[in-house]
Design a protein around this motif. Structure first.
Motif, PDB file in Angstrom:
ATOM      1  N   LYS A  26       0.833  -1.203   0.000  1.00  0.00           N
ATOM      2  CA  LYS A  26       0.000   0.000   0.000  1.00  0.00           C
ATOM      3  C   LYS A  26       0.872   1.258   0.000  1.00  0.00           C
ATOM      4  O   LYS A  26       0.539   2.266  -0.617  1.00  0.00           O
ATOM      5  CB  LYS A  26      -0.889  -0.046   1.249  1.00  0.00           C
ATOM      6  N   LEU A  27       2.013   1.192   0.705  1.00  0.00           N
ATOM      7  CA  LEU A  27       2.906   2.357   0.761  1.00  0.00           C
ATOM      8  C   LEU A  27       3.985   2.302  -0.321  1.00  0.00           C
ATOM      9  O   LEU A  27       4.914   3.106  -0.320  1.00  0.00           O
ATOM     10  CB  LEU A  27       3.564   2.461   2.142  1.00  0.00           C
ATOM     11  N   GLY A  28       3.859   1.328  -1.231  1.00  0.00           N
ATOM     12  CA  GLY A  28       4.830   1.226  -2.332  1.00  0.00           C
ATOM     13  C   GLY A  28       6.244   1.006  -1.829  1.00  0.00           C
ATOM     14  O   GLY A  28       7.194   1.558  -2.390  1.00  0.00           O
ATOM     15  N   GLN A  29       6.394   0.188  -0.802  1.00  0.00           N
ATOM     16  CA  GLN A  29       7.728   0.037  -0.192  1.00  0.00           C
ATOM     17  C   GLN A  29       8.578  -1.014  -0.907  1.00  0.00           C
ATOM     18  O   GLN A  29       8.710  -2.154  -0.459  1.00  0.00           O
ATOM     19  CB  GLN A  29       7.586  -0.274   1.298  1.00  0.00           C
ATOM     20  N   ASN A  30       9.172  -0.610  -2.021  1.00  0.00           N
ATOM     21  CA  ASN A  30      10.173  -1.408  -2.725  1.00  0.00           C
ATOM     22  C   ASN A  30      11.458  -0.605  -2.642  1.00  0.00           C
ATOM     23  O   ASN A  30      11.541   0.487  -3.207  1.00  0.00           O
ATOM     24  CB  ASN A  30       9.767  -1.631  -4.187  1.00  0.00           C
ATOM     25  N   PHE A  31      12.424  -1.137  -1.911  1.00  0.00           N
ATOM     26  CA  PHE A  31      13.621  -0.344  -1.592  1.00  0.00           C
ATOM     27  C   PHE A  31      14.710  -0.561  -2.636  1.00  0.00           C
ATOM     28  O   PHE A  31      14.975  -1.704  -3.050  1.00  0.00           O
ATOM     29  CB  PHE A  31      14.108  -0.696  -0.182  1.00  0.00           C
ATOM     30  N   LEU A  32      15.345   0.529  -3.049  1.00  0.00           N
ATOM     31  CA  LEU A  32      16.392   0.455  -4.074  1.00  0.00           C
ATOM     32  C   LEU A  32      17.634  -0.208  -3.477  1.00  0.00           C
ATOM     33  O   LEU A  32      18.131   0.218  -2.424  1.00  0.00           O
ATOM     34  CB  LEU A  32      16.728   1.875  -4.563  1.00  0.00           C
ATOM     35  N   ILE A  33      18.136  -1.237  -4.178  1.00  0.00           N
ATOM     36  CA  ILE A  33      19.333  -1.927  -3.662  1.00  0.00           C
ATOM     37  C   ILE A  33      20.421  -1.960  -4.730  1.00  0.00           C
ATOM     38  O   ILE A  33      21.308  -2.812  -4.690  1.00  0.00           O
ATOM     39  CB  ILE A  33      18.989  -3.369  -3.198  1.00  0.00           C
ATOM     40  N   ILE A  56      10.750  12.540  -1.554  1.00  0.00           N
ATOM     41  CA  ILE A  56       9.480  11.991  -1.059  1.00  0.00           C
ATOM     42  C   ILE A  56       9.704  10.502  -0.815  1.00  0.00           C
ATOM     43  O   ILE A  56      10.105   9.781  -1.723  1.00  0.00           O
ATOM     44  CB  ILE A  56       8.367  12.202  -2.112  1.00  0.00           C
ATOM     45  N   GLY A  57       9.486  10.066   0.404  1.00  0.00           N
ATOM     46  CA  GLY A  57       9.662   8.646   0.724  1.00  0.00           C
ATOM     47  C   GLY A  57      11.113   8.207   0.739  1.00  0.00           C
ATOM     48  O   GLY A  57      11.539   7.397  -0.089  1.00  0.00           O
ATOM     49  N   PRO A  58      11.929   8.699   1.675  1.00  0.00           N
ATOM     50  CA  PRO A  58      13.353   8.327   1.700  1.00  0.00           C
ATOM     51  C   PRO A  58      13.604   6.857   2.060  1.00  0.00           C
ATOM     52  O   PRO A  58      14.685   6.343   1.777  1.00  0.00           O
ATOM     53  CB  PRO A  58      13.945   9.255   2.772  1.00  0.00           C
ATOM     54  N   GLY A  59      12.632   6.186   2.654  1.00  0.00           N
ATOM     55  CA  GLY A  59      12.804   4.762   2.957  1.00  0.00           C
ATOM     56  C   GLY A  59      13.940   4.542   3.931  1.00  0.00           C
ATOM     57  O   GLY A  59      13.919   5.024   5.070  1.00  0.00           O
ATOM     58  N   LEU A  60      14.979   3.827   3.472  1.00  0.00           N
ATOM     59  CA  LEU A  60      16.146   3.577   4.330  1.00  0.00           C
ATOM     60  C   LEU A  60      17.231   4.624   4.110  1.00  0.00           C
ATOM     61  O   LEU A  60      18.289   4.562   4.753  1.00  0.00           O
ATOM     62  CB  LEU A  60      16.710   2.184   4.049  1.00  0.00           C
ATOM     63  N   ILE A  77      10.637  13.542   3.282  1.00  0.00           N
ATOM     64  CA  ILE A  77       9.327  13.331   3.921  1.00  0.00           C
ATOM     65  C   ILE A  77       8.970  11.853   3.854  1.00  0.00           C
ATOM     66  O   ILE A  77       8.820  11.294   2.766  1.00  0.00           O
ATOM     67  CB  ILE A  77       8.248  14.172   3.197  1.00  0.00           C
ATOM     68  N   GLU A  78       8.857  11.219   5.005  1.00  0.00           N
ATOM     69  CA  GLU A  78       8.592   9.766   5.057  1.00  0.00           C
ATOM     70  C   GLU A  78       7.351   9.507   5.907  1.00  0.00           C
ATOM     71  O   GLU A  78       7.235   9.992   7.025  1.00  0.00           O
ATOM     72  CB  GLU A  78       9.818   9.042   5.645  1.00  0.00           C
ATOM     73  N   ILE A  79       6.467   8.695   5.348  1.00  0.00           N
ATOM     74  CA  ILE A  79       5.197   8.435   6.027  1.00  0.00           C
ATOM     75  C   ILE A  79       5.321   7.338   7.093  1.00  0.00           C
ATOM     76  O   ILE A  79       4.550   7.311   8.060  1.00  0.00           O
ATOM     77  CB  ILE A  79       4.123   8.021   4.974  1.00  0.00           C
ATOM     78  N   ASP A  80       6.280   6.427   6.930  1.00  0.00           N
ATOM     79  CA  ASP A  80       6.371   5.263   7.816  1.00  0.00           C
ATOM     80  C   ASP A  80       7.114   5.653   9.100  1.00  0.00           C
ATOM     81  O   ASP A  80       8.297   6.014   9.064  1.00  0.00           O
ATOM     82  CB  ASP A  80       7.111   4.146   7.060  1.00  0.00           C
ATOM     83  N   GLY A 102       5.610  12.251   7.819  1.00  0.00           N
ATOM     84  CA  GLY A 102       4.247  12.585   7.427  1.00  0.00           C
ATOM     85  C   GLY A 102       3.957  12.151   6.004  1.00  0.00           C
ATOM     86  O   GLY A 102       4.800  11.560   5.332  1.00  0.00           O
ATOM     87  N   ASP A 103       2.746  12.483   5.595  1.00  0.00           N
ATOM     88  CA  ASP A 103       2.233  12.076   4.287  1.00  0.00           C
ATOM     89  C   ASP A 103       2.348  13.270   3.344  1.00  0.00           C
ATOM     90  O   ASP A 103       1.743  14.320   3.590  1.00  0.00           O
ATOM     91  CB  ASP A 103       0.751  11.674   4.484  1.00  0.00           C
ATOM     92  N   ILE A 104       3.117  13.110   2.280  1.00  0.00           N
ATOM     93  CA  ILE A 104       3.323  14.219   1.333  1.00  0.00           C
ATOM     94  C   ILE A 104       1.981  14.757   0.812  1.00  0.00           C
ATOM     95  O   ILE A 104       1.846  15.947   0.552  1.00  0.00           O
ATOM     96  CB  ILE A 104       4.225  13.777   0.143  1.00  0.00           C
ATOM     97  N   LEU A 105       0.984  13.871   0.723  1.00  0.00           N
ATOM     98  CA  LEU A 105      -0.296  14.301   0.154  1.00  0.00           C
ATOM     99  C   LEU A 105      -1.125  15.134   1.139  1.00  0.00           C
ATOM    100  O   LEU A 105      -2.128  15.721   0.785  1.00  0.00           O
ATOM    101  CB  LEU A 105      -1.101  13.078  -0.305  1.00  0.00           C
ATOM    102  N   SER A 122      13.397  11.443  -6.182  1.00  0.00           N
ATOM    103  CA  SER A 122      12.656  10.471  -5.376  1.00  0.00           C
ATOM    104  C   SER A 122      12.367   9.173  -6.125  1.00  0.00           C
ATOM    105  O   SER A 122      12.090   9.204  -7.326  1.00  0.00           O
ATOM    106  CB  SER A 122      11.331  11.138  -4.980  1.00  0.00           C
ATOM    107  N   ASN A 123      12.441   8.060  -5.417  1.00  0.00           N
ATOM    108  CA  ASN A 123      11.847   6.815  -5.910  1.00  0.00           C
ATOM    109  C   ASN A 123      10.428   6.825  -5.373  1.00  0.00           C
ATOM    110  O   ASN A 123      10.200   6.527  -4.201  1.00  0.00           O
ATOM    111  CB  ASN A 123      12.589   5.589  -5.365  1.00  0.00           C
ATOM    112  N   LEU A 124       9.493   7.203  -6.222  1.00  0.00           N
ATOM    113  CA  LEU A 124       8.135   7.443  -5.729  1.00  0.00           C
ATOM    114  C   LEU A 124       7.432   6.141  -5.357  1.00  0.00           C
ATOM    115  O   LEU A 124       7.638   5.117  -6.015  1.00  0.00           O
ATOM    116  CB  LEU A 124       7.309   8.151  -6.804  1.00  0.00           C
TER     117      LEU A 124
END
Ligand code: SAM
Length: 290
Positions: A26-33, A56-60, A77-80, A102-105, A122-124
């Protein structure tokens, strides 16, 4: 402090497991490796030490750490909440990295930041990527440059030419505001978890403003309306959406060399801009006369 070597799949997996993060679709959490892809994204943004980056969504933090090394500052800005806590700890001693949980939206980035002076990199999240891009494109203070990774199917729509099946609302909204080009296809194996589809890095460079505030409102209204019925002849949709009568709309289209039978996808980005300007102009004239 947890170990950091994010482009190793096992390290990324291990950090996520230590943090108790179960990647969410749901949060599109596919992390770039993949280090090469990270470098390609950063290079595409042409950052200088005077640039301010928005992620947007820095993840790790795989892009965040590279952005921090190239730009004057990074706002991420990271929602998780768990990822946010991890990043806050990780970048604690780097004052140039400003983390917002927070949520960018919901954060009203247009009102909160001097976006026009920023570059978005960003990796959206797949789930909300198109919506985020469309909201940015409609802002009067839209960012100067946007480099994003999106699903290939979204990238195809972003760069589409009129008349093609991919040409639609996303194309027109983005290409009105930006010069858009695909930079690099990205294999699913560059992410963990591995997504089902291919991705693509896309770069958008801001175009000068073609539309005033009132014209943008007309543009948004008529394009939404026409593309919600993309098989219908455009003059009927335009008349219904603009408050003008059929004859005026047909004349307007004719002046632009367009047939009344044209479908929304036959009309180029520049012609949509002209249509919005003309319709806003006619409406303003009508108001002045009353
Ligand atoms: N940048 C990281 C990378 O390249 O590995 C993560 C990219 S991952 C495709 C998308 C990230 O966006 C996730 O960290 C997810 O939690 C975050 N995210 C999803 N929806 C968001 C939203 N509405 N606002 C802010 N962050 C969001």
């Amino acid at each position: 402090m947890l170990p950091v070597k994010l482009t190793s799949p096992s390290s990324a997996r291990s950090i996520l497991s230590q943090l108790g993060v179960h990647p969410s679709k749901k949060l599109g959490q596919n992390f770039l490796i993949d280090r090469n892809i990270a470098e390609i994204i950063i290079a595409a943004a042409d950052l200088t030490g005077r640039d301010r980056a928005l992620e947007i969504g820095p993840g790790l933090g795989v892009l965040t750490e590279r952005l921090a090394a190239s730009a004057e500052s990074v706002t991420a800005i990271e929602i998780d909440a768990k990822l946010c806590a991890y990043l806050q700890e990780r970048f604690r001693e780097q004052p140039s990295v400003n983390l917002i949980c927070g949520d960018i939206l919901r954060l009203d980035p247009g009102g909160r930041f001097d976006l026009a002076q920023m570059k978005v990199v960003s990796n959206l999240p797949y789930s909300s990527g198109s919506r985020i891009l469309m909201e940015f494109a409609m802002m009067m203070n839209r960012p100067a440059c946007v480099v994003v990774t999106v699903q290939q199917e979204v990238a195809d729509r972003m760069v589409a030419a009129e008349g093609s099946g991919d040409y639609g609302l996303l194309t027109i909204w983005l290409q009105t505001a930006y010069d858009v080009r695909a930079v690099k296809s990205v294999s699913p194996t560059c992410f963990w978890p591995v997504p089902v589809v291919q991705s693509c890095v896309v770069k958008m460079v801001r175009r000068p403003d073609a539309l005033s505030g009132p014209e943008k409102k007309v543009f948004s209204r008529i394009t939404k309306r026409c593309f919600s019925h993309r098989r219908k002849q455009v003059y009927r949709m335009l008349a219904a959406g603009s408050g003008l009568d059929n004859a005026t709309v047909v004349e307007l289209l004719g002046n632009m060399g367009l047939s009344p039978k044209a479908r929304p996808s036959d009309i180029s980005v520049e012609q949509w801009i002209t249509l919005a300007q003309e319709i806003a102009g006619v409406a303003e004239l009508a108001v002045r006369r009353t």
